[in-house]
Design an enzyme around this catalytic site. Structure first.
Site, short mmCIF file in Angstrom:
data_model
loop_
_atom_site.label_atom_id
_atom_site.label_comp_id
_atom_site.label_asym_id
_atom_site.label_seq_id
_atom_site.Cartn_x
_atom_site.Cartn_y
_atom_site.Cartn_z
N GLY A 1 0.85 -1.21 0.00
CA GLY A 1 0.00 0.00 0.00
C GLY A 1 0.87 1.24 0.00
N GLY B 1 1.24 4.59 3.78
CA GLY B 1 2.39 3.76 3.39
C GLY B 1 3.55 4.59 2.86
N ARG C 1 0.26 4.94 -9.47
CA ARG C 1 0.75 5.51 -8.21
C ARG C 1 2.24 5.22 -8.01
NH1 ARG C 1 -3.17 5.47 -2.83
NH2 ARG C 1 -3.38 7.70 -2.87
N THR D 1 -9.03 0.78 3.99
CA THR D 1 -10.07 0.01 4.70
C THR D 1 -11.34 0.85 4.75
OG1 THR D 1 -9.12 0.91 6.74
CG2 THR D 1 -8.51 -1.33 6.17
N PRO D 2 -11.93 1.12 3.56
CA PRO D 2 -13.08 2.02 3.53
C PRO D 2 -14.33 1.42 4.19
CG PRO D 2 -12.77 1.00 1.39
CD PRO D 2 -11.63 0.55 2.24
N THR E 1 -5.95 0.97 9.66
CA THR E 1 -6.86 1.01 10.80
C THR E 1 -7.89 -0.10 10.64
OG1 THR E 1 -6.59 3.39 10.86
CG2 THR E 1 -8.50 2.49 12.03
N GLU F 1 -1.45 3.81 12.78
CA GLU F 1 -0.75 5.07 12.49
C GLU F 1 -1.59 6.25 12.97
OE1 GLU F 1 2.37 5.65 11.46
OE2 GLU F 1 1.66 7.61 12.06
N LYS G 1 -6.89 2.87 18.39
CA LYS G 1 -6.86 3.70 17.18
C LYS G 1 -8.25 4.26 16.88
CE LYS G 1 -5.96 5.64 13.38
NZ LYS G 1 -5.22 6.88 13.29
N CYS H 1 -10.62 9.38 7.60
CA CYS H 1 -10.60 8.54 8.82
C CYS H 1 -11.73 8.76 9.80
CB CYS H 1 -9.28 8.74 9.54
SG CYS H 1 -7.88 8.16 8.56
N PHE H 2 -12.01 10.02 10.17
CA PHE H 2 -12.91 10.24 11.30
C PHE H 2 -14.25 9.54 11.13
CE2 PHE H 2 -11.09 14.43 13.26
CZ PHE H 2 -10.00 13.72 13.68
#
Ligand SMILES: NC(=O)c1ccc[n+]([C@@H]2O[C@H](COP(=O)([O-])OP(=O)(O)OC[C@H]3O[C@@H](n4cnc5c(N)ncnc54)[C@H](O)[C@@H]3O)[C@@H](O)[C@H]2O)c1
Ligand SMILES: O=c1ccn([C@@H]2O[C@H](COP(=O)(O)OP(=O)(O)O[C@H]3O[C@H](CO)[C@@H](O)[C@H](O)[C@H]3O)[C@@H](O)[C@H]2O)c(=O)[nH]1
Length: 465
Positions: A11, A16, A41, A94-95, A134, A163, A222, A278-279
């Protein structure tokens, strides 16, 4: 204790890329290879011009320039890198699930499982596998189960090492992390794996900041850290609505409560709503886990943080519409900012996307200026919502690289990201360019109210009456 000579990270994204660049930079004795299935990418990570890396972070180009080709490599040869590595970080996305059981709440673990199966297929020597992504509590168990059932007699130690970097300050956050969290088994081999990972971070961080826990505490911490941070933003945003109805000023309230050392001053900046990858995802995940265990009150408590955030975004756009005489149809509205916060080119869950969508439902013509976000990205964000056709999105929304030209004959400007450059613009000239009354809606509280009103703007700042 054996030594780690080679690391592979699966990743090459926002986590990453920067994380491995810093590890490689600080550990010249370790070969670090970052792999990804996305060829474009990897090509971007390998291009000569380091100012065009796929992730925009201050300090990152310098580190990549110094380290790439020395002991830092970006590649699509995933199997090769797994085979060679002593330690493998999984740092894939990790959606939130968009289908099936847990749709809209649970984390989609398909990319994680693919990684685990890939490692299981390729590994011929013992490996330490590190969850950097996460993940919901007990995912390490699932990874362990896949890896331990391969039948090829390789030993795997699974660690959780979430992270905590924030985008825009990723390099500073990595170089001077408040803490590093390492979760793993308390068996002798588990302890050895934790110490090996710890020894990597000890190359630049004091040992006291490296915490070791069991694997589930690490995974849960996390989610909880993000939930607490987001809760502070939603709490202050809820009060911003109250301030607008009274003569209280949200910054003054935040400042006053932040002086209490038990509350502290950080993360109390009222805004048009939190965004970022993330939130929301992590809170939804926490809500899902709580529901799974029948803890409905716990789930409802945390869900409220998201409900308040959605309210804030809708409240902002509703206020724009009502202020502009209850119609924005055909009106030119300039957006300053599209990224979810300043100093990043990331737009995931950005409040700007939702505000634009609501205004476009009212047939407004949006013109977007963002110093770092590409036109392609902005259209992808709008198309992904699926609210209207791609053609309609391009008809109602345009993207510009000229922030001043955009204001000619504009009815309103909305500030959606707190980029520093917006504060230094020639606002007197902008006022001249615009139709009158010239509306400015400051969703980030970056402009001075008195100055803007003196210039003649009809000025609204979130959290102020
Ligand atoms: N973005 C942040 O600031 C941040 C901070 C802390 C933690 N996290 C967590 O870290 C994880 C990664 O987030 P991100 O923002 O870097 O995601 P990202 O989408 O930027 O990057 C993920 C990368 O993984 C690649 N990938 C997916 N499946 C793969 C596979 N099977 N093999 C090889 N490559 C694969 C994708 O192509 C993509 O380039 C998530 O779990 C996220 O919640 C993110
Ligand atoms: O006082 C504040 C602080 C933040 N925000 C908004 O909240 C969102 C998130 O900001 P921030 O937390 O700074 O950025 P992220 O990169 O999303 O980082 C969060 O999410 C990461 C991914 O899990 C974690 O690693 C970090 O510790 C955590 O801060 C952004 O839209 C900000 O504009 C506010 O509105 N007011």
């Amino acid at each position: 204790m054996k030594k780690i000579a080679s690391i592979c990270c699966i990743g090459a994204g926002y986590v990453g890329g920067p994380t491995m660049s810093v590890i490689a930079n600080k550990c010249p004795h370790i070969k670090v290879t970052v792999v990804d299935i996305n060829e474009k990418r990897i090509k971007q990570w390998n291009q000569d011009d380091v100012s065009k890396l796929p992730v925009y972070e201050s300090g990152l180009p310098e580190i990549v320039k110094e380290t790439r080709g020395r002991n830092l490599f970006f590649s699509t040869a995933i199997d090769e890198a797994i085979d060679e590595a002593d330690m493998i970080f999984i740092s894939v996305n990790t959606p939130t699930k968009t289908y099936g059981k847990g749709k809209g709440l649970a984390a989609d673990l398909k990319y994680i499982e693919l990684c685990a199966r890939n490692i299981a297929r390729v590994a011929k020597t013992d490996k330490i596998v590190v969850e950097k992504s996460t993940l919901p509590v007990r995912t390490a168990e699932a990874i362990k189960s896949i890896l331990h059932n391969t039948g090829n007699h390789v030993n795997f130690e699974i660690l959780s090492n979430p992270e905590f970097l924030a985008e825009g300050t990723a390099i500073d956050d990595l170089l001077d992390a408040d803490r590093v969290l390492i979760g793993g088994d308390d068996t002798p081999s588990g302890k050895e794996a934790k110490n090996l990972l710890s020894s990597i971070y000890e190359n630049w961080l004091p040992k006291e900041r490296i915490l070791q826990t069991n694997v589930w505490s690490s995974e849960l911490s996390k989610l909880v850290a993000n939930a607490f941070l987001a809760q502070r933003v939603s709490s202050i945003n809820s009060i911003s609505a109250l301030c607008e109805k009274t003569d209280a000023n949200i910054d003054e309230v935040a400042n006053a409560i932040g002086y209490d050392s038990r509350i502290g001053p950080k993360f109390l900046k009222s805004s048009v709503g939190f965004g970022g990858s993330c939130f929301q995802k992590d809170i939804l995940n926490l809500v899902y886990i709580a529901k799974t265990f029948g803890l409905n009150e716990v789930a409802d408590y945390w869900e409220q943080v998201i409900i308040m955030n959605n309210y804030q975004k809708t409240r902002f756009s509703d206020h724009m519409i009502s202020t502009m005489f209850n119609t924005v149809a055909g009106k030119k509205i300039v957006f300053y900012g599209w990224a979810f916060k300043k100093d990043t080119n990331d737009t995931r869950e950005s409040a700007a996307i939702h505000v634009a969508d609501l205004l476009m439902e009212e047939q407004a013509n949006i013109v977007v200026y963002d110093p770092q976000v590409s036109e392609e990205r902005i259209y992808m964000d709008m198309d992904y919502l699926g609210t209207r056709s791609e053609a309609e999105n391009r008809n109602l929304l345009t993207v510009t690289s000229d922030y001043m030209e955009a204001t000619k004959d504009a009815h309103a400007i909305a500030i959606l990201t707190e980029w520093d450059e917006f504060k230094t613009y020639d606002w007197a000239q902008i006022h001249k360019n615009m139709l009158k009354p010239a509306f400015v809606f400051d969703g980030r509280r970056i402009l001075d109210t008195k100055h803007m009103k003196d210039l003649g703007f009809d000025f609204y700042k979130i959290g102020e009456s």
